[in-house]
Design a protein around this motif. Structure first.
Motif, PDB file in Angstrom:
ATOM      1  N   VAL A  52       0.863  -1.172   0.000  1.00 16.43           N
ATOM      2  CA  VAL A  52       0.000   0.000   0.000  1.00 16.43           C
ATOM      3  C   VAL A  52       0.902   1.224   0.000  1.00 16.43           C
ATOM      4  O   VAL A  52       1.824   1.326   0.814  1.00 16.43           O
ATOM      5  N   VAL A  53       0.654   2.156  -0.923  1.00 18.30           N
ATOM      6  CA  VAL A  53       1.445   3.381  -0.989  1.00 18.30           C
ATOM      7  C   VAL A  53       0.510   4.583  -0.943  1.00 18.30           C
ATOM      8  O   VAL A  53      -0.656   4.463  -1.308  1.00 18.30           O
ATOM      9  N   PRO A  54       0.990   5.707  -0.472  1.00 23.86           N
ATOM     10  CA  PRO A  54       2.321   5.885   0.072  1.00 23.86           C
ATOM     11  C   PRO A  54       2.426   5.339   1.493  1.00 23.86           C
ATOM     12  O   PRO A  54       1.476   5.404   2.265  1.00 23.86           O
ATOM     13  N   LEU A  55       3.570   4.830   1.788  1.00 20.05           N
ATOM     14  CA  LEU A  55       3.923   4.469   3.154  1.00 20.05           C
ATOM     15  C   LEU A  55       4.941   5.511   3.580  1.00 20.05           C
ATOM     16  O   LEU A  55       5.969   5.683   2.917  1.00 20.05           O
ATOM     17  N   VAL A  56       4.639   6.236   4.633  1.00 25.74           N
ATOM     18  CA  VAL A  56       5.513   7.312   5.106  1.00 25.74           C
ATOM     19  C   VAL A  56       6.146   6.870   6.414  1.00 25.74           C
ATOM     20  O   VAL A  56       5.454   6.421   7.324  1.00 25.74           O
ATOM     21  N   GLN A  57       7.470   7.001   6.487  1.00 23.93           N
ATOM     22  CA  GLN A  57       8.187   6.680   7.718  1.00 23.93           C
ATOM     23  C   GLN A  57       8.953   7.912   8.159  1.00 23.93           C
ATOM     24  O   GLN A  57       9.743   8.482   7.403  1.00 23.93           O
ATOM     25  N   ILE A  58       8.693   8.326   9.396  1.00 20.94           N
ATOM     26  CA  ILE A  58       9.448   9.415  10.021  1.00 20.94           C
ATOM     27  C   ILE A  58       9.956   8.864  11.341  1.00 20.94           C
ATOM     28  O   ILE A  58       9.166   8.587  12.245  1.00 20.94           O
ATOM     29  N   GLY A  59      11.261   8.662  11.412  1.00 22.89           N
ATOM     30  CA  GLY A  59      11.836   8.030  12.593  1.00 22.89           C
ATOM     31  C   GLY A  59      11.278   6.628  12.729  1.00 22.89           C
ATOM     32  O   GLY A  59      11.311   5.839  11.796  1.00 22.89           O
ATOM     33  N   SER A  60      10.696   6.322  13.878  1.00 20.62           N
ATOM     34  CA  SER A  60      10.131   4.989  14.098  1.00 20.62           C
ATOM     35  C   SER A  60       8.627   4.944  13.825  1.00 20.62           C
ATOM     36  O   SER A  60       8.008   3.897  13.947  1.00 20.62           O
ATOM     37  N   ASP A  61       8.036   6.077  13.451  1.00 21.07           N
ATOM     38  CA  ASP A  61       6.598   6.139  13.175  1.00 21.07           C
ATOM     39  C   ASP A  61       6.318   5.907  11.691  1.00 21.07           C
ATOM     40  O   ASP A  61       7.067   6.374  10.837  1.00 21.07           O
TER      41      ASP A  61
END
Length: 82
Positions: A52-61
């Protein structure tokens, strides 16, 4: 670091475009990762089955889709990592 997983087979993905535009407006740099070429990295990050996109990763979230509120929360939670 901010990562956005997208799919080059769907270049007009509205949520993907909205995430990138929002981060651009916030003047935040990100790394865009194409799941077509980097499926292993996607699988390490994704919590759900399937792609599934978009998958957003910021740090561990992480989050799927687009939500200004959630992106803002993720930025606050990971200030020292951006």
């Amino acid at each position: 670091m901010i990562k956005i997983f997208t799919n080059s087979r769907f270049p007009n993905c509205k949520a993907c475009i909205m995430v990138k535009k929002y981060l651009y407006r916030l003047e935040l740099e990100y790394k865009e990762i194409d799941v077509v070429d980097n499926m292993e990295e996607y699988k390490k990050t994704a919590k759900q089955k399937g792609v599934v996109v978009p998958l957003v990763q910021i740090g561990s979230d992480t989050m799927v889709g687009f939500s200004k509120k959630r992106i803002d929360e993720m930025i606050i939670n990971n200030k020292g990592l951006i």
